[in-house]
Design a protein around this motif. Structure first.
Motif, PDB file in Angstrom:
ATOM      1  N   ALA A   1     -48.340 121.118  42.933  1.00  0.00           N
ATOM      2  CA  ALA A   1     -47.922 122.512  43.077  1.00  0.00           C
ATOM      3  C   ALA A   1     -46.442 122.603  43.437  1.00  0.00           C
ATOM      4  N   CYS A   2     -45.974 121.717  44.319  1.00  0.00           N
ATOM      5  CA  CYS A   2     -44.562 121.722  44.707  1.00  0.00           C
ATOM      6  C   CYS A   2     -43.666 121.369  43.516  1.00  0.00           C
ATOM      7  N   LEU A   3     -44.101 120.415  42.712  1.00  0.00           N
ATOM      8  CA  LEU A   3     -43.308 120.032  41.537  1.00  0.00           C
ATOM      9  C   LEU A   3     -43.319 121.142  40.486  1.00  0.00           C
ATOM     10  N   GLN A   4     -44.464 121.790  40.304  1.00  0.00           N
ATOM     11  CA  GLN A   4     -44.530 122.891  39.350  1.00  0.00           C
ATOM     12  C   GLN A   4     -43.671 124.060  39.791  1.00  0.00           C
ATOM     13  N   ASP A   5     -43.538 124.247  41.098  1.00  0.00           N
ATOM     14  CA  ASP A   5     -42.632 125.279  41.620  1.00  0.00           C
ATOM     15  C   ASP A   5     -41.185 124.982  41.259  1.00  0.00           C
ATOM     16  N   GLU A   6     -40.882 123.702  40.996  1.00  0.00           N
ATOM     17  CA  GLU A   6     -39.526 123.303  40.593  1.00  0.00           C
ATOM     18  C   GLU A   6     -39.410 123.196  39.068  1.00  0.00           C
ATOM     19  N   SER A   7     -40.338 123.858  38.360  1.00  0.00           N
ATOM     20  CA  SER A   7     -40.316 123.953  36.888  1.00  0.00           C
ATOM     21  C   SER A   7     -40.592 122.621  36.207  1.00  0.00           C
ATOM     22  N   VAL A   8     -41.334 121.737  36.854  1.00  0.00           N
ATOM     23  CA  VAL A   8     -41.739 120.480  36.233  1.00  0.00           C
ATOM     24  C   VAL A   8     -43.029 120.714  35.454  1.00  0.00           C
ATOM     25  N   ILE A   9     -43.009 120.412  34.166  1.00  0.00           N
ATOM     26  CA  ILE A   9     -44.181 120.597  33.316  1.00  0.00           C
ATOM     27  C   ILE A   9     -44.972 119.294  33.258  1.00  0.00           C
ATOM     28  N   GLY A  10     -46.250 119.376  33.588  1.00  0.00           N
ATOM     29  CA  GLY A  10     -47.102 118.179  33.556  1.00  0.00           C
ATOM     30  C   GLY A  10     -46.618 117.081  34.471  1.00  0.00           C
ATOM     31  N   PRO A  11     -46.423 117.341  35.770  1.00  0.00           N
ATOM     32  CA  PRO A  11     -45.895 116.307  36.673  1.00  0.00           C
ATOM     33  C   PRO A  11     -46.827 115.109  36.773  1.00  0.00           C
ATOM     34  N   GLN A  12     -46.221 113.928  36.858  1.00  0.00           N
ATOM     35  CA  GLN A  12     -46.964 112.683  37.022  1.00  0.00           C
ATOM     36  C   GLN A  12     -46.930 112.308  38.499  1.00  0.00           C
ATOM     37  N   VAL A  13     -48.068 112.446  39.180  1.00  0.00           N
ATOM     38  CA  VAL A  13     -48.158 112.215  40.620  1.00  0.00           C
ATOM     39  C   VAL A  13     -49.118 111.062  40.890  1.00  0.00           C
ATOM     40  N   PHE A  14     -48.690 110.133  41.748  1.00  0.00           N
ATOM     41  CA  PHE A  14     -49.516 108.982  42.095  1.00  0.00           C
ATOM     42  C   PHE A  14     -49.527 108.803  43.607  1.00  0.00           C
ATOM     43  N   LEU A  15     -50.713 108.657  44.170  1.00  0.00           N
ATOM     44  CA  LEU A  15     -50.881 108.403  45.596  1.00  0.00           C
ATOM     45  C   LEU A  15     -51.098 106.903  45.775  1.00  0.00           C
ATOM     46  N   VAL A  16     -50.263 106.270  46.593  1.00  0.00           N
ATOM     47  CA  VAL A  16     -50.330 104.813  46.695  1.00  0.00           C
ATOM     48  C   VAL A  16     -50.271 104.382  48.157  1.00  0.00           C
ATOM     49  N   SER A  17     -50.669 103.148  48.359  1.00  0.00           N
ATOM     50  CA  SER A  17     -50.451 102.435  49.614  1.00  0.00           C
ATOM     51  C   SER A  17     -49.562 101.244  49.312  1.00  0.00           C
ATOM     52  N   ASN A  18     -48.435 101.147  50.000  1.00  0.00           N
ATOM     53  CA  ASN A  18     -47.515 100.037  49.763  1.00  0.00           C
ATOM     54  C   ASN A  18     -48.090  98.695  50.204  1.00  0.00           C
ATOM     55  N   TRP A  19     -49.163  98.726  50.981  1.00  0.00           N
ATOM     56  CA  TRP A  19     -49.720  97.486  51.519  1.00  0.00           C
ATOM     57  C   TRP A  19     -50.947  97.009  50.766  1.00  0.00           C
ATOM     58  N   ASP A  20     -51.457  97.832  49.866  1.00  0.00           N
ATOM     59  CA  ASP A  20     -52.645  97.445  49.101  1.00  0.00           C
ATOM     60  C   ASP A  20     -52.485  97.985  47.683  1.00  0.00           C
ATOM     61  N   SER A  21     -52.078  97.131  46.774  1.00  0.00           N
ATOM     62  CA  SER A  21     -51.780  97.562  45.405  1.00  0.00           C
ATOM     63  C   SER A  21     -53.036  97.818  44.581  1.00  0.00           C
ATOM     64  N   GLN A  22     -54.202  97.640  45.153  1.00  0.00           N
ATOM     65  CA  GLN A  22     -55.447  97.931  44.449  1.00  0.00           C
ATOM     66  C   GLN A  22     -56.092  99.221  44.938  1.00  0.00           C
ATOM     67  N   ARG A  23     -55.458  99.866  45.906  1.00  0.00           N
ATOM     68  CA  ARG A  23     -56.058 101.050  46.505  1.00  0.00           C
ATOM     69  C   ARG A  23     -55.425 102.323  45.949  1.00  0.00           C
ATOM     70  N   PHE A  24     -56.174 103.402  45.947  1.00  0.00           N
ATOM     71  CA  PHE A  24     -55.720 104.718  45.500  1.00  0.00           C
ATOM     72  C   PHE A  24     -55.233 104.661  44.040  1.00  0.00           C
ATOM     73  N   ASP A  25     -54.050 105.202  43.762  1.00  0.00           N
ATOM     74  CA  ASP A  25     -53.593 105.342  42.371  1.00  0.00           C
ATOM     75  C   ASP A  25     -52.682 104.216  41.906  1.00  0.00           C
ATOM     76  N   PHE A  26     -52.548 103.171  42.704  1.00  0.00           N
ATOM     77  CA  PHE A  26     -51.602 102.131  42.296  1.00  0.00           C
ATOM     78  C   PHE A  26     -51.967 101.505  40.953  1.00  0.00           C
ATOM     79  N   PRO A  27     -53.218 101.173  40.695  1.00  0.00           N
ATOM     80  CA  PRO A  27     -53.553 100.633  39.368  1.00  0.00           C
ATOM     81  C   PRO A  27     -53.263 101.624  38.237  1.00  0.00           C
ATOM     82  N   LEU A  28     -53.510 102.930  38.493  1.00  0.00           N
ATOM     83  CA  LEU A  28     -53.209 103.941  37.486  1.00  0.00           C
ATOM     84  C   LEU A  28     -51.712 104.012  37.215  1.00  0.00           C
ATOM     85  N   LEU A  29     -50.914 103.929  38.274  1.00  0.00           N
ATOM     86  CA  LEU A  29     -49.459 103.943  38.130  1.00  0.00           C
ATOM     87  C   LEU A  29     -48.997 102.762  37.280  1.00  0.00           C
TER      88      LEU A  29
END
Length: 384
Positions: free
Chosen positions: A175-203
């Motif tokens: 929502a914050c990125l769309q407020d800045e006129s970004v179309i189709g923002p690519q957002v990834f939630l990650v943990s820097n300490w576990d590259s298999q957790r959350f969206d890191f594999p998707l990223l």
């Protein structure tokens, strides 16, 4: 690319761009790609770089990390498995520092990963605007997601739902990125300490799937610089022709007719301008074809051409009027043949015409790169 440079030499800017656009993605495999990791101090940029490299802090070749801000200069880290990809760990930007673009020139980089945490800040919006202004793309990475999840669990241990927490963070970022006129923002939630957790594999998979396309865009953005040797050769060729116009304008300027040197100089300028535009591919017909191919109005390409401005040309020729004034004085007040006025008029016409045409030629050469840049920029933005 020889084909590209030949088309530029022939003044066929539309063909030059089409040659590159027609290349298959595999053609760009060996193109270098510079990926800048940007964000605020303490956001975890360096730790994120290490996760992308598959390294831990303290290992050889890893980015330096710490509680205090450790990145004070842009540092490059070649990726061990992605060919020709370099991650750049950039110094953190404070909100008050955004206007200081001399800190790190973002134009150097081809793609961006904006790293944020805790909340979406002004610095993130400013970086988004800066990147979009350059016509480039970015991913938005929410680092330290594990800390947000743990904090949420501590606050509501009984009603804790990890998926809902992650969804709320993701929706807020989008929502914050769309407020800045970004179309189709690519957002990834990650943990820097576990590259298999959350969206890191998707990223990781997303970056690999976009890689050739990003390299293609990086190559396209460098095309204006590839045509510089060709443009320099054209400038040398046209400089040899300048003297013909200068001699023609200067000799006729000696004729004892007030203002005649100015008229002749402007006539020479118009002829030289038409010839330059044809040679460099900036004439109306060539621009119309190019504008049609990139799907933009001709005015969009013309607005980056400084050589189209006539006011500087008129200012360059103002000294010629001194000879005309002196001729009039000699004719009307001194009742004699205007020898002095003719000499002054011819001399001024010689020097001002030479300066005017040399300056114009430089502007046309620069305009060719500006028009290519604008045309390629429009191509990229219409394909995002």
């Amino acid at each position: 690319m020889e084909e590209f440079q030949v088309a530029i030499h022939q003044g066929k800017l539309s063909d030059a761009i089409s040659i590159v656009q027609a290349k298959p993605l595999q053609f760009f495999t060996d193109v270098p790609l510079s990926v800048a990791v940007v964000g605020e101090p303490g956001s975890g940029k360096s730790s994120f770089v290490n996760s992308m490299l598959g390294k831990r802090s303290g290992e050889p070749g890893a980015a330096e990390t710490g509680i205090q801000m450790t990145t004070t200069k842009a540092k490059d880290y070649p990726h061990p498995t992605l060919p020709q990809v370099t991650l750049w760990d950039l110094p953190g930007r404070e909100d008050s520092f955004v206007s200081h673009t001399d800190w790190v020139d973002l134009n150097r980089f081809d793609f961006f990963i904006i790293v944020g945490y805790q909340r979406f800040r002004t610095i993130h919006a400013d970086l988004v605007h800066e990147i979009q202004t350059m016509g480039k793309r970015f991913y938005f990475v929410w680092a330290k997601t594990d800390l947000d999840v743990e904090a949420s669990q501590r606050r509501q241990p009984s009603g804790y739902d990890e998926e809902k927490v992650l969804q709320r963070i993701r929706e807020n970022c989008m929502a914050c990125l769309q407020d800045e006129s970004v179309i189709g923002p690519q957002v990834f939630l990650v943990s820097n300490w576990d590259s298999q957790r959350f969206d890191f594999p998707l990223l990781w998979e997303k970056l690999k799937s976009d890689l050739l396309w990003l390299k293609r865009q990086a190559f396209i953005s460098r095309l204006p610089s590839l045509c510089e040797p060709v443009l320099e050769r054209k400038k040398v060729m046209m400089k040899d022709k300048i003297w013909l116009y200068v001699l023609y304008s200067g000799l006729l300027g000696f004729l004892p007719v007030p203002g005649f040197s100015f008229v002749i100089a402007m006539f020479s300028f118009v002829k030289f301008r038409s010839q330059c535009y044809r040679v460099f591919g900036l004439d109306d017909l060539s621009l119309t074809v190019l504008a049609r191919d990139v799907g933009k109005p001709v005015a969009t390409l013309q607005e980056v051409m400084t050589s189209r401005k006539l006011v500087p040309v008129l200012l360059w020729k103002l000294p010629d009027l001194m000879g005309a004034i002196l001729m009039i004085v000699e004719y009307c007040l001194w009742n004699r043949f205007p020898f002095a006025g003719s000499l002054l008029s011819g001399g001024c016409s010689f020097f001002t015409t030479h300066y005017m045409l040399r300056r114009f030629l430089t502007n046309v050469s620069n305009d060719t790169k500006n028009v290519l840049d604008r045309a390629l920029e429009s191509k990229e933005r219409t394909s995002v």
